[in-house]
Design a protein around this motif. Structure first.
Motif, short mmCIF file in Angstrom:
data_model
loop_
_atom_site.label_atom_id
_atom_site.label_comp_id
_atom_site.label_asym_id
_atom_site.label_seq_id
_atom_site.Cartn_x
_atom_site.Cartn_y
_atom_site.Cartn_z
N LEU A 1 0.82 -1.22 0.00
CA LEU A 1 0.00 0.00 0.00
C LEU A 1 0.85 1.27 0.00
N LEU A 2 2.19 1.06 0.00
CA LEU A 2 3.09 2.21 0.17
C LEU A 2 3.67 2.72 -1.16
N THR A 3 3.56 4.03 -1.34
CA THR A 3 4.21 4.70 -2.47
C THR A 3 5.04 5.85 -1.93
N VAL A 4 6.31 5.88 -2.34
CA VAL A 4 7.21 6.96 -1.92
C VAL A 4 7.82 7.58 -3.17
N VAL A 5 7.77 8.87 -3.28
CA VAL A 5 8.36 9.56 -4.43
C VAL A 5 9.31 10.65 -3.94
N TRP A 6 10.56 10.62 -4.45
CA TRP A 6 11.52 11.70 -4.17
C TRP A 6 11.80 12.42 -5.48
N GLU A 7 11.61 13.72 -5.47
CA GLU A 7 11.89 14.52 -6.67
C GLU A 7 12.81 15.68 -6.30
#
Ligand code: NAG
Ligand code: NAG
Ligand code: NAG
Ligand code: NAG
Ligand code: NAG
Length: 322
Positions: free
Chosen positions: A54-60
């Motif tokens: 269920l986990l989404t991680v985004v680094w921009e």
């Protein structure tokens, strides 16, 4: 703006119920040295055991003055999503997966570049969406300063050179031992390296009065001061000096040896003539009285001087032997 924000706005409408979900940053600003590693952290709430699916991680990342953001790392539904990663971060940026179960989304960037500096967005979607910004500053101190000194061909001047790489741009100051500012006589130029560092070269041309030491200081307010290097003219002077020294070391023993031999010869001859007696001398004197008298006085004083030098020389060699 960050591309992800559009998506975020849509998602927040879907997750109105989970308004309590918040992302937090223990540290908002990271300042790191060029070439080092950095780990930046975002925290999110995990109730009990983590459901990775269920986990989404985004680094921009967004660089200052640039409109387009770059994707540093994406974890979508618990799986890494490399295709969207910007090639600049390939094999340099990773998410520390073991920390996720503790509610820590830690991004590690290795061999930090100047272009890594900027604003980082971390967005986390875990039954609720939130994001925070983190600032990364990259500095490269002018650690290694290359120095060079040479005599200007055909002139009585010296050319001193200091060269180093760093970021941001540094000023170069020159001074002598008495902290007298010589920067006015210097010419400082720079180029940009492929890595985005400033390659600064400063050249000071002047006529030194005596063997004096000079120093160049690479100074930058952003680097909290500066680094410096010392240049000694002694290096140039000493090459000439050591040349003279070795010559002296050769000449002195030669002179001493010649003096010893000469005086030995003279003493020998003097004794011989003494043994031969006055008769011979008188006979010569009769032949050319005036000239011989002058010569004899000269000759005697020379012998005396040489004899003295032999004594001192032999004393010297005696002490050397001990
Ligand atoms: C940076 O991280 C890499 C990979 O984890 C490691 O090999 C390297 O030694 C680290 N460098 C420093 C300066 O800590
Ligand atoms: C954590 O989960 C349990 C059940 O799994 C639930 O009863 C509890 O309210 C949850 N707590 C929070 C803070 O979400
Ligand atoms: C400084 O050096 C650059 C390149 O070496 C040269 O083009 C420039 O004319 C120099 N400036 C002065 C003031 O000497
Ligand atoms: C920096 O500039 C000097 C000449 O000023 C040059 O010799 C050197 O190769 C340059 N270094 C880099 C990394 O570009
Ligand atoms: C210059 O520096 C050298 C060492 O770097 C030192 O031995 C020398 O005494 C200095 N010269 C002067 C004139 O201070």
């Amino acid at each position: 703006m960050f591309q992800i924000l559009t998506m975020l706005l849509l998602e927040t409408q879907l997750y109105v119920v989970s308004a309590l979900f918040t992302v937090e940053v223990p540290q908002q600003l990271y300042v790191v040295e060029y070439g080092s590693n950095v780990t930046m952290e975002c925290r999110f709430p995990v109730n009990g055991s983590l459901n990775l699916g269920l986990l989404t991680v985004v680094w921009e990342q967004k660089r200052q003055g640039q409109t387009k953001s770059r994707e540093v790392y994406t974890l979508r539904n618990g799986k890494a999503f490399p295709p969207s990663q910007h090639r600049d971060y390939t094999e340099r940026a990773v998410l520390l997966h073991s920390e996720l179960k503790l509610g820590r989304a830690i991004l590690q960037i290795t061999s930090v570049k100047i272009t890594d500096a900027g604003s980082y967005l971390c967005l986390i979607d875990y039954q609720g969406v939130d994001y925070k910004y983190i600032t990364l500053e990259v500095k490269a101190s002018y650690k290694r300063i290359n120095t060079h000194v040479m005599r200007k061909p055909g002139e009585d001047k010296f050319v001193f050179m200091c060269q180093s790489e760093g970021f941001p741009l540094a000023e170069v100051f020159w001074q002598n031992e008495n902290n007298f500012n010589l920067s006015g006589s210097a010419n400082t130029t720079y180029t940009l390296t492929a890595d985005g560092l400033y390659n600064v070269t400063s050249i000071l041309t002047l006529k030194p009065h005596r063997s004096e030491n000079y120093s160049c200081v690479f100074w930058s307010k952003e680097l909290n001061g500066g680094t410096s290097a010392h240049i000694s003219t002694l290096a140039l002077m000493s090459t000439q000096y050591s040349g003279q020294k070795s010559l002296i070391l050769f000449i002195i023993p030669t002179c001493v040896m010649v003096a010893v031999l000469l005086s030995a010869l003279l003493i020998f001859r003097k004794r011989k003539s003494f043994v031969n007696g006055q008769s011979k001398k008188d006979r010569k004197r009769k032949l050319n009285p005036n000239l011989k008298d002058e010569n004899r006085d000269d000759f005697n004083s020379q012998t005396e001087a040489l004899y003295l030098s032999t004594v001192t020389a032999s004393r010297d060699s005696g002490s050397v032997g001990l």
